[in-house]
Scaffold this motif. Structure first.
Motif, PDB file in Angstrom:
ATOM      1  N   PHE A   1       0.793  -1.169   0.034  1.00 41.63           N
ATOM      2  CA  PHE A   1       0.023  -0.125   0.086  1.00 41.63           C
ATOM      3  C   PHE A   1       0.924   1.189   0.053  1.00 41.63           C
ATOM      4  O   PHE A   1       1.661   1.608   1.064  1.00 41.63           O
ATOM      5  CB  PHE A   1      -0.851  -0.114   1.268  1.00 41.63           C
ATOM      6  N   THR A   2       0.830   2.031  -0.973  1.00 39.88           N
ATOM      7  CA  THR A   2       1.744   3.142  -1.361  1.00 39.88           C
ATOM      8  C   THR A   2       1.348   4.455  -0.773  1.00 39.88           C
ATOM      9  O   THR A   2       2.179   5.307  -0.546  1.00 39.88           O
ATOM     10  CB  THR A   2       2.227   3.369  -2.838  1.00 39.88           C
ATOM     11  N   GLY A   3       0.034   4.516  -0.223  1.00 41.10           N
ATOM     12  CA  GLY A   3      -0.443   5.907  -0.064  1.00 41.10           C
ATOM     13  C   GLY A   3      -0.074   6.849  -1.187  1.00 41.10           C
ATOM     14  O   GLY A   3      -0.213   6.609  -2.420  1.00 41.10           O
ATOM     15  N   ASP A   4       0.412   8.066  -1.175  1.00 37.22           N
ATOM     16  CA  ASP A   4       0.620   8.956  -2.096  1.00 37.22           C
ATOM     17  C   ASP A   4       1.894   9.004  -2.295  1.00 37.22           C
ATOM     18  O   ASP A   4       2.339   9.993  -3.258  1.00 37.22           O
ATOM     19  CB  ASP A   4       0.148  10.418  -2.026  1.00 37.22           C
ATOM     20  N   ALA A   5       2.756   8.069  -1.992  1.00 39.40           N
ATOM     21  CA  ALA A   5       4.205   8.091  -2.338  1.00 39.40           C
ATOM     22  C   ALA A   5       4.343   7.706  -3.875  1.00 39.40           C
ATOM     23  O   ALA A   5       5.204   8.296  -4.473  1.00 39.40           O
ATOM     24  CB  ALA A   5       4.965   7.048  -1.738  1.00 39.40           C
ATOM     25  N   LEU A   6       3.225   6.843  -4.396  1.00 30.51           N
ATOM     26  CA  LEU A   6       3.356   6.804  -5.856  1.00 30.51           C
ATOM     27  C   LEU A   6       1.764   7.124  -6.079  1.00 30.51           C
ATOM     28  O   LEU A   6       0.881   6.850  -5.457  1.00 30.51           O
ATOM     29  CB  LEU A   6       3.829   5.349  -6.312  1.00 30.51           C
ATOM     30  N   ALA A   7       1.630   7.125  -7.582  1.00 25.33           N
ATOM     31  CA  ALA A   7       0.424   7.312  -8.099  1.00 25.33           C
ATOM     32  C   ALA A   7       0.465   6.373  -9.307  1.00 25.33           C
ATOM     33  O   ALA A   7       1.696   6.038 -10.042  1.00 25.33           O
ATOM     34  CB  ALA A   7      -0.161   8.701  -8.425  1.00 25.33           C
ATOM     35  N   ASN A   8      -0.863   5.977  -9.882  1.00 28.81           N
ATOM     36  CA  ASN A   8      -1.020   5.213 -11.007  1.00 28.81           C
ATOM     37  C   ASN A   8      -2.243   5.807 -11.963  1.00 28.81           C
ATOM     38  O   ASN A   8      -2.904   4.997 -12.283  1.00 28.81           O
ATOM     39  CB  ASN A   8      -1.287   3.743 -10.724  1.00 28.81           C
ATOM     40  N   PRO A   9      -1.971   7.068 -12.295  1.00 26.08           N
ATOM     41  CA  PRO A   9      -3.028   7.549 -13.266  1.00 26.08           C
ATOM     42  C   PRO A   9      -3.016   6.958 -14.624  1.00 26.08           C
ATOM     43  O   PRO A   9      -1.937   6.930 -15.183  1.00 26.08           O
ATOM     44  CB  PRO A   9      -2.775   8.998 -13.173  1.00 26.08           C
ATOM     45  N   GLY A  10      -4.153   6.527 -15.046  1.00 23.19           N
ATOM     46  CA  GLY A  10      -4.155   6.023 -16.463  1.00 23.19           C
ATOM     47  C   GLY A  10      -3.351   4.626 -16.764  1.00 23.19           C
ATOM     48  O   GLY A  10      -2.964   4.635 -17.931  1.00 23.19           O
ATOM     49  N   GLY A  11      -2.874   4.161 -15.632  1.00 23.59           N
ATOM     50  CA  GLY A  11      -2.028   3.118 -15.680  1.00 23.59           C
ATOM     51  C   GLY A  11      -0.531   3.583 -15.743  1.00 23.59           C
ATOM     52  O   GLY A  11       0.315   2.427 -16.029  1.00 23.59           O
ATOM     53  N   ARG A  12      -0.249   4.558 -15.447  1.00 31.48           N
ATOM     54  CA  ARG A  12       1.302   5.117 -15.450  1.00 31.48           C
ATOM     55  C   ARG A  12       1.856   5.266 -14.179  1.00 31.48           C
ATOM     56  O   ARG A  12       1.407   6.136 -13.390  1.00 31.48           O
ATOM     57  CB  ARG A  12       1.328   6.471 -16.472  1.00 31.48           C
ATOM     58  N   THR A  13       2.612   4.327 -13.773  1.00 34.58           N
ATOM     59  CA  THR A  13       3.004   4.288 -12.315  1.00 34.58           C
ATOM     60  C   THR A  13       4.056   5.570 -12.178  1.00 34.58           C
ATOM     61  O   THR A  13       5.005   5.406 -12.995  1.00 34.58           O
ATOM     62  CB  THR A  13       3.818   3.173 -11.901  1.00 34.58           C
ATOM     63  N   MET A  14       3.993   6.410 -11.383  1.00 28.33           N
ATOM     64  CA  MET A  14       4.881   7.571 -11.019  1.00 28.33           C
ATOM     65  C   MET A  14       5.127   7.902  -9.586  1.00 28.33           C
ATOM     66  O   MET A  14       4.329   7.512  -8.659  1.00 28.33           O
ATOM     67  CB  MET A  14       4.274   8.735 -11.982  1.00 28.33           C
ATOM     68  N   VAL A  15       5.886   8.867  -9.265  1.00 24.15           N
ATOM     69  CA  VAL A  15       5.745   9.398  -8.057  1.00 24.15           C
ATOM     70  C   VAL A  15       4.825  10.234  -7.909  1.00 24.15           C
ATOM     71  O   VAL A  15       4.097  10.913  -8.673  1.00 24.15           O
ATOM     72  CB  VAL A  15       7.278  10.340  -7.917  1.00 24.15           C
ATOM     73  N   GLY A  16       4.161  10.198  -6.599  1.00 18.72           N
ATOM     74  CA  GLY A  16       2.917  11.087  -6.350  1.00 18.72           C
ATOM     75  C   GLY A  16       3.189  12.496  -6.461  1.00 18.72           C
ATOM     76  O   GLY A  16       4.275  12.877  -6.463  1.00 18.72           O
ATOM     77  N   VAL A  17       2.262  13.282  -6.700  1.00 18.24           N
ATOM     78  CA  VAL A  17       2.414  14.815  -6.871  1.00 18.24           C
ATOM     79  C   VAL A  17       1.845  15.445  -5.543  1.00 18.24           C
ATOM     80  O   VAL A  17       1.662  14.830  -4.483  1.00 18.24           O
ATOM     81  CB  VAL A  17       1.208  15.067  -7.868  1.00 18.24           C
ATOM     82  N   PHE A  18       2.057  16.790  -5.649  1.00 20.66           N
ATOM     83  CA  PHE A  18       1.828  17.797  -4.573  1.00 20.66           C
ATOM     84  C   PHE A  18       2.720  17.264  -3.176  1.00 20.66           C
ATOM     85  O   PHE A  18       2.307  17.384  -2.158  1.00 20.66           O
ATOM     86  CB  PHE A  18       0.448  17.677  -4.251  1.00 20.66           C
ATOM     87  N   ASN A  19       3.896  17.268  -3.457  1.00 19.83           N
ATOM     88  CA  ASN A  19       4.839  16.857  -2.400  1.00 19.83           C
ATOM     89  C   ASN A  19       5.451  18.256  -1.550  1.00 19.83           C
ATOM     90  O   ASN A  19       5.749  19.170  -2.244  1.00 19.83           O
ATOM     91  CB  ASN A  19       6.020  15.926  -2.837  1.00 19.83           C
ATOM     92  N   THR A  20       5.762  17.979  -0.428  1.00 17.59           N
ATOM     93  CA  THR A  20       6.391  19.061   0.422  1.00 17.59           C
ATOM     94  C   THR A  20       7.881  19.055   0.064  1.00 17.59           C
ATOM     95  O   THR A  20       8.452  20.073   0.324  1.00 17.59           O
ATOM     96  CB  THR A  20       6.338  18.700   1.895  1.00 17.59           C
TER      97      THR A  20
END
Length: 234
Positions: free
Chosen positions: A170-189
Motif C-alpha cells: 500500500f503506497t499511499g501517495d508516495a506513488l500514483a498510477n493515473p491511467g496505468g502510468r506508475t509515477m512518483v506522487g504529486v503535491f509533495n512537500t
C-alpha cells in the motif's frame, strides 16, 4: 463509489477522489485510508455489501494526514472499537493540532503546479484521535505482518505498508498510477525526498501495488515500481 475485489482478502474502495482498501483476515478487518470527510457511510455500505458489519472493523491505518486520506477517520472512530493508526510525524495534523504543510513545487513539472491550483477544494477533515502512533520498522498485526515503511516527501509522516508474505504494498501517495502510468506522487512537500522514497519502494518484491490514486497493479507490480524509479532518474 465502487468496491473491487483484488484478491480473496483484499478489496479496493474507489471513491470519486482517491482510494481506500479493506484487508480481511480470519479474525480481523483492516481499513487503509478513509477518503474525504463524509465517506464513512460509503465505507460502511462497502463493508456490509461484502457480508460483514462495521463492528468487524478493528483498525484504520492512515498513510498520511491529507483530507482525501484521513477525512473520514473521525466518523469511523465514532463507530466504536476501532483503533486509528498513523505515523507520529502526521499525528498532530490528524488531531487538528496543526496544519498540513503546503506542497513545494521545486523540481516538479509545471503541469503539477497547474493541477494543484485548479483542483476542486476538498472538505476539511474533522479532527480524529490517533490511538496508536507508528514509526519506521513497526509491524502491524494483519496480513501476516504489515511492515511500516517511512516514505517522507509527500508529507513528513507518509508511510507505505508492505505485506511480504503476500507481496502486497500500500503506497499511499508516495506513488500514483493515473491511467496505468506508475509515477512518483504529486503535491509533495519535498520532491527529492519523495523520489528517494519511490526508489526505496522499488527495491521491494511486490506482486500487488495499491495506490492512493489510480488503479492497483495486480501481478508483477515490482516492474511498474522499478519503471517509475527509472523514469525519475531519466
Amino acid at each position: 463509489m465502487r468496491t473491487v475485489k483484488l484478491s480473496p482478502r483484499l478489496y479496493q474502495i474507489d471513491f470519486e477522489i482517491g482510494n481506500a482498501y479493506l484487508w480481511r483476515d480470519a479474525d480481523s478487518l483492516t481499513l487503509i485510508d478513509t477518503g474525504t470527510a463524509g465517506s464513512g457511510e460509503l465505507i460502511a455500505r462497502s463493508i456490509e455489501d461484502l457480508g460483514w458489519s462495521v463492528e468487524d472493523l478493528d483498525r484504520v491505518v492512515l498513510t498520511h494526514a491529507h483530507e482525501d486520506h484521513a477525512g473520514a477517520a473521525a466518523e469511523i472512530e465514532a463507530w466504536g472499537g476501532v483503533t486509528v493508526i498513523a505515523h507520529r510525524l502526521d499525528v498532530a495534523v490528524i488531531r487538528g493540532e496543526s496544519l498540513a504543510a503546503r506542497p513545494a513545487f521545486t523540481g516538479a513539472p509545471e503541469w503539477e503546479r497547474t493541477l494543484y491550483e485548479t483542483k476542486p477544494p476538498l472538505p476539511s477533515a474533522p479532527p480524529a484521535q490517533v490511538n496508536r502512533v507508528l514509526d519506521e520498522g513497526d509491524v502491524l498485526d494483519f496480513g501476516g505482518g504489515a511492515h511500516v515503511i517511512s516514505v517522507p516527501g509527500h508529507t513528513d509522516g507518509s508511510i507505505a505498508l508492505y505485506l511480504p508474505k503476500t507481496g502486497v504494498l500500500f503506497t499511499g501517495d508516495a506513488l500514483a498510477n493515473p491511467g496505468g502510468r506508475t509515477m512518483v506522487g504529486v503535491f509533495n512537500t519535498d520532491r527529492d525526498r519523495a523520489i528517494a522514497s519511490l526508489h526505496r519502494l522499488a527495491e521491494l518484491e511486490v506482486d500487488t501495488a495499491c495506490f492512493g490514486h489510480g488503479d492497483p497493479v495486480v501481478g508483477s507490480a515490482s516492474a511498474a515500481l522499478r519503471g517509475a524509479a527509472a523514469s525519475c532518474d531519466g
